[in-house]
Enzyme design. Structure first.
Site, mmCIF file in Angstrom:
data_model
loop_
_atom_site.group_PDB
_atom_site.id
_atom_site.type_symbol
_atom_site.label_atom_id
_atom_site.label_comp_id
_atom_site.label_asym_id
_atom_site.label_seq_id
_atom_site.Cartn_x
_atom_site.Cartn_y
_atom_site.Cartn_z
ATOM 1 N N THR A 51 0.861 -1.199 0.000
ATOM 2 C CA THR A 51 0.000 0.000 0.000
ATOM 3 C C THR A 51 0.890 1.239 0.000
ATOM 4 O OG1 THR A 51 -0.061 -0.006 2.425
ATOM 5 C CG2 THR A 51 -1.911 -1.074 1.318
ATOM 6 N N ALA A 112 7.702 -8.613 8.576
ATOM 7 C CA ALA A 112 9.027 -8.211 8.071
ATOM 8 C C ALA A 112 10.054 -8.083 9.189
ATOM 9 C CB ALA A 112 8.916 -6.880 7.327
ATOM 10 N N ALA A 140 5.337 0.868 7.672
ATOM 11 C CA ALA A 140 4.682 1.727 8.671
ATOM 12 C C ALA A 140 3.870 0.773 9.522
ATOM 13 C CB ALA A 140 3.800 2.756 7.998
ATOM 14 N N TYR A 235 4.815 15.649 15.004
ATOM 15 C CA TYR A 235 5.575 14.839 14.053
ATOM 16 C C TYR A 235 7.089 14.987 14.278
ATOM 17 C CZ TYR A 235 6.298 11.647 10.325
ATOM 18 O OH TYR A 235 6.676 10.524 9.649
ATOM 19 N N LYS A 244 12.348 8.846 13.218
ATOM 20 C CA LYS A 244 12.886 9.241 11.908
ATOM 21 C C LYS A 244 14.338 9.726 12.025
ATOM 22 C CE LYS A 244 9.256 8.196 9.466
ATOM 23 N NZ LYS A 244 9.283 6.987 8.621
HETATM 24 P P1 NAD Z 1 1.138 2.402 4.525
HETATM 25 O O1 NAD Z 1 0.370 2.157 5.779
HETATM 26 O O2 NAD Z 1 0.375 2.706 3.286
HETATM 27 O O3 NAD Z 1 2.087 1.127 4.186
HETATM 28 C C1 NAD Z 1 2.725 0.375 5.156
HETATM 29 C C2 NAD Z 1 3.271 -0.909 4.556
HETATM 30 O O4 NAD Z 1 3.959 -1.630 5.590
HETATM 31 C C3 NAD Z 1 2.190 -1.877 4.030
HETATM 32 O O5 NAD Z 1 2.677 -2.534 2.871
HETATM 33 C C4 NAD Z 1 2.055 -2.901 5.165
HETATM 34 O O6 NAD Z 1 1.577 -4.178 4.764
HETATM 35 C C5 NAD Z 1 3.490 -2.975 5.609
HETATM 36 N N1 NAD Z 1 3.667 -3.507 6.970
HETATM 37 C C6 NAD Z 1 3.237 -2.999 8.148
HETATM 38 N N2 NAD Z 1 3.643 -3.782 9.175
HETATM 39 C C7 NAD Z 1 4.350 -4.805 8.624
HETATM 40 C C8 NAD Z 1 5.033 -5.930 9.152
HETATM 41 N N3 NAD Z 1 5.112 -6.158 10.460
HETATM 42 N N4 NAD Z 1 5.625 -6.775 8.269
HETATM 43 C C9 NAD Z 1 5.554 -6.575 6.935
HETATM 44 N N5 NAD Z 1 4.940 -5.514 6.383
HETATM 45 C C10 NAD Z 1 4.345 -4.640 7.218
HETATM 46 O O7 NAD Z 1 2.176 3.544 4.882
HETATM 47 P P2 NAD Z 1 2.885 4.735 4.084
HETATM 48 O O8 NAD Z 1 2.220 5.999 4.462
HETATM 49 O O9 NAD Z 1 3.094 4.404 2.664
HETATM 50 O O10 NAD Z 1 4.296 4.753 4.835
HETATM 51 C C11 NAD Z 1 5.470 4.142 4.349
HETATM 52 C C12 NAD Z 1 6.665 4.961 4.790
HETATM 53 O O11 NAD Z 1 6.569 6.259 4.204
HETATM 54 C C13 NAD Z 1 6.752 5.157 6.307
HETATM 55 O O12 NAD Z 1 8.109 5.140 6.702
HETATM 56 C C14 NAD Z 1 6.203 6.556 6.494
HETATM 57 O O13 NAD Z 1 6.653 7.189 7.660
HETATM 58 C C15 NAD Z 1 6.753 7.228 5.235
HETATM 59 N N6 NAD Z 1 6.094 8.494 4.830
HETATM 60 C C16 NAD Z 1 4.733 8.568 4.739
HETATM 61 C C17 NAD Z 1 4.159 9.790 4.399
HETATM 62 C C18 NAD Z 1 2.661 9.949 4.301
HETATM 63 O O14 NAD Z 1 2.167 11.092 4.309
HETATM 64 N N7 NAD Z 1 1.905 8.895 4.164
HETATM 65 C C19 NAD Z 1 4.967 10.915 4.124
HETATM 66 C C20 NAD Z 1 6.349 10.772 4.176
HETATM 67 C C21 NAD Z 1 6.905 9.557 4.554
#
Ligand code: NAD
Length: 395
Positions: A51, A112, A140, A235, A244
Site C-alpha cells: 500500500t 518483516a 509503517a 511529528y 525518523k
Molecule cells: P502504509 O500504511 O500505506 O504502508 C505500510 C506498509 O507496511 C504496508 O505494505 C504494510 O503491509 C506494511 N507492513 C506494516 N507492518 C508490517 C510488518 N510487520 N511486516 C511486513 N509488512 C508490514 O504507509 P505509508 O504511508 O506508505 O508509509 C510508508 C513509509 O513512508 C513510512 O516510513 C512513512 O513514515 C513514510 N512516509 C509517509 C508519508 C505519508 O504522508 N503517508 C509521508 C512521508 C513519509
C-alpha cells in the site's frame, strides 16, 4: 458478495478487489506514460510493498524498466465471509499485471521484523535473482516484535515534553475542533524508535549482505517526513520524529559499512495513506495542502512522488541530489513558500463551516476511500464480486 465501505474513524474494514485492481492499473498506466529512466534498477526488494509509498515503489521499477521485484507486507487474506485487506488485493492485481507483462514478481505476506521472513526472502532472492541492486524500506507499523528478545514494542504518536494543542479534523463527521495531546514518557519514545526507527532496516541490509545477495553498488532508501512547523510537536519534534532521526542515523551507519551513497533517506510529501490518516492534526493539514497544490497544478500522489524519486534521483544519470543532511527531498514542492504560505493562511481561518470551501476535504475523503478500492471509475459497486482473490506467488 456485494462489498461496501465500512469505516470506523481512520480505519476501513472492507476492501474492494476490483477497485484496488483499478487503482493499481491506474498507477501502472501513469508509469508507462513517463519518459525512460537513465539507470533503471533491475532487481528490487520492497519491504512494505502492498500500500501507499511502498506499493508505488514496487510499481515504478517494475513498469518503468521491467525490474524483477520481491515484495514483503503484512496483509489479511480473504476468507469466506470477509474481504481481504486492501494491500492483499493491490498485490494480487500487481502480480497479475506483472505476469501479463512477463515481469518477475514474488510476494511474502508475513512479519518483516521476523527472522523467518528475512530468511525466506533471502532464499528466494538467491534461487531466483542472484543479487538485488535496490532495497526500498517502506514499513509503517504500530508494533514490532523484536526477534532477539521476543518483546513487543508499540509506537505512539505523541509530543515530547509538553502537551500539544492544535486544530484537528474529525474525518468522519467533518467537524473541526481542537485536540490536546499529552506528552509521552521516555519509555514511549524508546518504543516508538524501536518500531519506526532504522534498526530493522539495518537488520535487513546486514542479513542480505551476510547472505551475499547484495549487488555491487546496491542502493537502499527509507522514507521520512518533516512537514510544516504547525505539526512539528506531533511529528518532527514528537515521538515519530525521534524514530525518523534514528532512521537517518541508520543511513549513516549503513553508508559507513557499505560505502558512501549506499543508503539514503528520502523525505516524502504528506499524502493520504493508511499510516498518515492515523496521525492527529495531519488530515486537516493534508486537506488544506491538497487544495493549494491542486490549484497550483503541482499536486502529486504516491505514484508521481515515487516516479520522481527514481527518475530524478535513484535512477538518474547523475545519482541523487541531496540536502545538507544527505537526504533526498521530494517534499520540495510541498515545502515551497508558494505552497506553505497559503496553507498557513487557510490554517488560521479554517473551521467546520468553511472547511469544504477552503480545504479539499472532499478530495481527502475520496482518497481515503480509494485506499480501500472504493470510488474507482468503471467499477460496478452494486455487483456481486468474488472476494477470494489469490495472489499468484504469495508465500
Ligand atoms: P502504509 O500504511 O500505506 O504502508 C505500510 C506498509 O507496511 C504496508 O505494505 C504494510 O503491509 C506494511 N507492513 C506494516 N507492518 C508490517 C510488518 N510487520 N511486516 C511486513 N509488512 C508490514 O504507509 P505509508 O504511508 O506508505 O508509509 C510508508 C513509509 O513512508 C513510512 O516510513 C512513512 O513514515 C513514510 N512516509 C509517509 C508519508 C505519508 O504522508 N503517508 C509521508 C512521508 C513519509
Amino acid at each position: 458478495m456485494i462489498i461496501e465501505p465500512k469505516t470506523r474513524g481512520f480505519i476501513c474494514t472492507t476492501a474492494h478487489p476490483d477497485g484496488c485492481a483499478a487503482n493499481v492499473r491506474e498507477q501502472i498506466d501513469y508509469v508507462k506514460s513517463q519518459p525512460a529512466m537513465a539507470n533503471p534498477p533491475k532487481n528490487v526488494l520492497v519491504i512494505g510493498s502492498s500500500t501507499g509509498y511502498g506499493l508505488s515503489s514496487r510499481i515504478v521499477p517494475a513498469f518503468a524498466g521491467g525490474a524483477s521485484t520481491v515484495g514483503v507486507f503484512f496483509e489479511k487474506p480473504p476468507t469466506e465471509r470477509k474481504t481481504a485487506s486492501a494491500g492483499w488485493y493491490n498485490t494480487a492485481a500487481f502480480e497479475e499485471e506483472a505476469e501479463k507483462a512477463g515481469i518477475y514478481a514474488k510476494s511474502f505476506n508475513g512479519d518483516a521484523f521476523s527472522n523467518e521472513i528475512k530468511d525466506q526472502v533471502i532464499a528466494t532472492i538467491k534461487a531466483d535473482l542472484g543479487k538485488i541492486d535496490t532495497v526500498v524500506y517502506s514499513l509503517a507499523s504500530p508494533r514490532r516484535m523484536d526477534p532477539t528478545d521476543g518483546e513487543t514494542y508499540k509506537s505512539v504518536l505523541k509530543p515530547i515534553g509538553e502537551p500539544y494543542t492544535q486544530k484537528n479534523l474529525n474525518t468522519e463527521s467533518g467537524v473541526v475542533d481542537e485536540i490536546t495531546i499529552e506528552p509521552c514518557t521516555e519509555e514511549e519514545i524508546a518504543h516508538t524508535v524501536k518500531v519506526m526507527g532504522g534498526e530493522d532496516w539495518e537488520l535487513w541490509m546486514n542479513a542480505l549482505a551476510e547472505a551475499d545477495v547484495l549487488a555491487d553498488g546496491v542502493k537502499t532508501v527509507a522514507y521520512s517526513y518533516i512537514g510544516p512547523e504547525l505539526t512539528f510537536p506531533i511529528y518532527t519534534n514528537g515521538t515519530i520524529g525521534k524514530a525518523k532521526e534514528h532512521v537517518e542515523e541508520s543511513a549513516a551507519r549503513l553508508n559507513e559499512k557499505f560505502g558512501d551513497g549506499t543508503a539514503v533517506v528520502s523525505v516524502n510529501k504528506a499524502l493520504v495513506t493508511q499510516a498518515s490518516s492515523a496521525i492527529p492534526v495531519v488530515p486537516l493539514y493534508i486537506s488544506l495542502l491538497y487544495k493549494v497544490m491542486k490549484e497550483a497544478g503541482n499536486h502529486e500522489g504516491c505514484i508521481e512522488q515515487i516516479q520522481r524519486l527514481f527518475s530524478d534521483h535513484l535512477a538518474s544519470a547523475n545519482g541523487p541530489t541531496i540536502d545538507e543532511k544527505g537526504r533526498i527531498r521530494i517534499d520540495d514542492w510541498e515545502m515551497s513558500e508558494a505552497v506553505q504560505k497559503p496553507v498557513h493562511e487557510k490554517w488560521a481561518e479554517v473551521n467546520t463551516e468553511n472547511l469544504s470551501q477552503i480545504s479539499d476535504f472532499s478530495g481527502y475523503r475520496d482518497e481515503f476511500l480509494k485506499l480501500f478500492g472504493f470510488g474507482a471509475q468503471g467499477v460496478d459497486y452494486s455487483a456481486e464480486v468474488n472476494q477470494e482473490k489469490p495472489i499468484i506467488s504469495v508465500s
